[in-house]
Design an enzyme around this catalytic site. Structure first.
Site, mmCIF file in Angstrom:
data_model
loop_
_atom_site.group_PDB
_atom_site.id
_atom_site.type_symbol
_atom_site.label_atom_id
_atom_site.label_comp_id
_atom_site.label_asym_id
_atom_site.label_seq_id
_atom_site.Cartn_x
_atom_site.Cartn_y
_atom_site.Cartn_z
ATOM 1 N N ASN A 176 -32.719 -32.779 -29.925
ATOM 2 C CA ASN A 176 -33.371 -31.619 -29.452
ATOM 3 C C ASN A 176 -34.356 -31.163 -30.607
ATOM 4 O O ASN A 176 -35.054 -30.290 -30.069
ATOM 5 C CB ASN A 176 -32.381 -30.592 -29.040
ATOM 6 N N HIS A 177 -34.325 -31.329 -31.741
ATOM 7 C CA HIS A 177 -35.192 -30.767 -32.851
ATOM 8 C C HIS A 177 -36.451 -31.886 -33.353
ATOM 9 O O HIS A 177 -37.081 -31.729 -34.144
ATOM 10 C CB HIS A 177 -34.542 -30.561 -34.052
ATOM 11 N N ASP B 195 -25.792 -36.331 -38.506
ATOM 12 C CA ASP B 195 -26.890 -35.282 -38.477
ATOM 13 C C ASP B 195 -27.157 -35.130 -39.993
ATOM 14 O O ASP B 195 -26.343 -34.392 -40.533
ATOM 15 C CB ASP B 195 -26.995 -34.366 -37.575
ATOM 16 N N HIS C 258 -22.408 -31.451 -35.246
ATOM 17 C CA HIS C 258 -22.199 -31.510 -36.599
ATOM 18 C C HIS C 258 -20.676 -31.415 -37.140
ATOM 19 O O HIS C 258 -20.863 -31.278 -38.477
ATOM 20 C CB HIS C 258 -23.060 -30.180 -37.234
ATOM 21 N N ASN D 138 -32.489 -33.216 -38.358
ATOM 22 C CA ASN D 138 -32.610 -31.946 -39.011
ATOM 23 C C ASN D 138 -32.749 -32.111 -40.444
ATOM 24 O O ASN D 138 -32.527 -31.297 -41.484
ATOM 25 C CB ASN D 138 -30.930 -31.218 -38.797
ATOM 26 N N HIS E 258 -24.907 -34.054 -32.745
ATOM 27 C CA HIS E 258 -25.636 -32.778 -32.300
ATOM 28 C C HIS E 258 -24.788 -31.648 -32.696
ATOM 29 O O HIS E 258 -25.050 -30.490 -33.364
ATOM 30 C CB HIS E 258 -25.899 -32.588 -30.883
ATOM 31 N N HIS F 107 -26.844 -37.286 -28.082
ATOM 32 C CA HIS F 107 -27.122 -36.279 -28.915
ATOM 33 C C HIS F 107 -26.795 -34.991 -27.737
ATOM 34 O O HIS F 107 -27.789 -34.600 -26.949
ATOM 35 C CB HIS F 107 -28.453 -36.088 -29.232
#
Length: 263
Positions: free
Chosen positions: A67-68, A8, A176, A40, A174, A149
Site C-alpha cells: 500500500n506504500h 517488510d 509487521h 517501507n 503488511h 499484503h
C-alpha cells in the site's frame, strides 16, 4: 528449490539489518532465490531506485511492494523498467509497473505475484479473481509465490484456502508482526499469516513508540518516524518441489535480542 522471503524492510535500520544478516542466512540456508518486501524501505514509506539497487546488490532476486508503493514519487521513473519489482497486481488496469514476474535461476524459475487485501485498505480489484486471471496465463506446475499484503487474518486465510493446490505459497505481509501459524495446506500450499518485519526492535511496527503512544493518548495527528536502536529480522524459508510447484517445508526465521542468530 529453496526460497527465502524476507518481511517488510523498514527504513535505514531495516536496510542495515538486512545487510548484516542476509549474508549469514545465505551461507547457513543456501536459498536459490531471495525475495524481500521493500514497500517501507525508504524512511518507512515507499522505495527509491537507489534502495532497490542496494537490495539487488546484496543478492536479492525480487522485491514486492504494497500500500506504500507510490509514496516516493520517483518510483514512477523506474518501476516500468525494472521487472524484478512487483506492485500489487489488483491495481486497476493501466497502473504503472507489473503485478507479477518470473524470476529465473540455474535450476528453474519462480513466479512471484503481489496482491493487496481490500479489508481496511484501498478498494482495489478483487485479489481472488486477480489471482485466478494470472494463474490461467501461467504454465502448469511452475512454482508460484504469492505475497498477500493485507490487514486481516481472515482475508489472508481465505485467499490461502482459495489458492491451495494452485500456488506454492501464500505468505502475508503488511502487519509487521510475525505470526506462528506456519503450515502446509492439504493441497500443498505453504501458508503464514504474516512473515513479520526487518527493522527497529523496540519500536511499534518499526515506528518510534513514543509518537505512536502519543497518537493513541491524544487522538491528534502525529508525524510517524522510524525508530532507532536495536534491530530485528523476520523471514520465512520455503522448500518447493520444482516438479509439482508445491511446498515440502516451511520454516520461520526470527532474529532479535530474544532470538539471537542461529548457526
Amino acid at each position: 528449490m529453496r526460497l527465502l522471503l524476507v518481511g517488510d524492510i523498514v527504513g535505514s535500520p531495516g536496510r542495515k539489518a538486512l545487510c548484516e544478516y542476509l549474508p549469514r542466512i545465505k551461507r547457513a540456508k543456501r536459498p536459490d532465490l531471495i525475495v524481500v518486501n521493500g514497500e517501507n524501505a525508504a524512511d518507512g514509506r515507499g522505495i527509491t531506485r537507489a534502495i532497490a539497487g542496494e537490495f539487488f546488490g546484496m543478492g536479492v532476486d525480487g522485491i514486492t511492494l504494497g500500500n506504500h508503493t507510490w509514496d516516493k514519487r520517483e518510483i514512477f521513473d523506474f518501476i516500468d523498467d525494472e521487472p524484478r519489482i512487483v506492485r500489487p497486481a489488483n491495481y486497476p488496469e493501466g497502473t504503472p509497473g507489473q503485478g507479477y514476474t518470473h524470476l529465473r535461476f540455474s535450476r528453474g524459475e519462480l513466479v512471484v505475484i503481489s496482491l493487496m487485501g481490500r479489508t481496511f485498505l484501498s478498494s482495489l480489484e478483487c485479489p481472488f479473481r486477480t489471482a485466478d486471471a494470472i494463474l490461467k496465463s501461467l504454465k502448469e506446475n511452475v512454482p508460484v509465490l504469492v505475497d498477500f499484503h493485507a490487514e486481516t487474518t481472515s482475508e489472508k486465510q481465505a485467499l490461502a484456502w482459495y489458492l491451495d493446490g494452485r500456488v506454492s505459497a501464500v505468505i502475508g505481509t503488511h502487519t509487521h508482526v510475525q505470526t506462528a501459524d506456519e503450515r502446509i495446506l492439504p493441497g500443498g500450499t505453504a501458508y503464514l499469516t504474516d512473515v513479520g518485519m526487518v527493522g527497529p526492535y523496540d519500536g511499534i511496527l518499526g515506528m518510534d513508540k513514543d509518537l505512536i503512544v502519543k497518537r493513541f493518548l491524544t487522538q491528534l495527528p502525529v508525524r510517524f518516524e522510524v525508530a532507532t536502536g536495536k534491530v530485528q529480522l523476520n523471514a520465512v524459508l520455503l522448500d518447493l518441489d520444482p516438479a509439482t510447484g508445491m511446498a515440502s517445508d516451511i520454516r520461520r526465521i526470527r532474529i532479535d535480542d530474544d532470538h539471537p542468530w542461529f548457526d
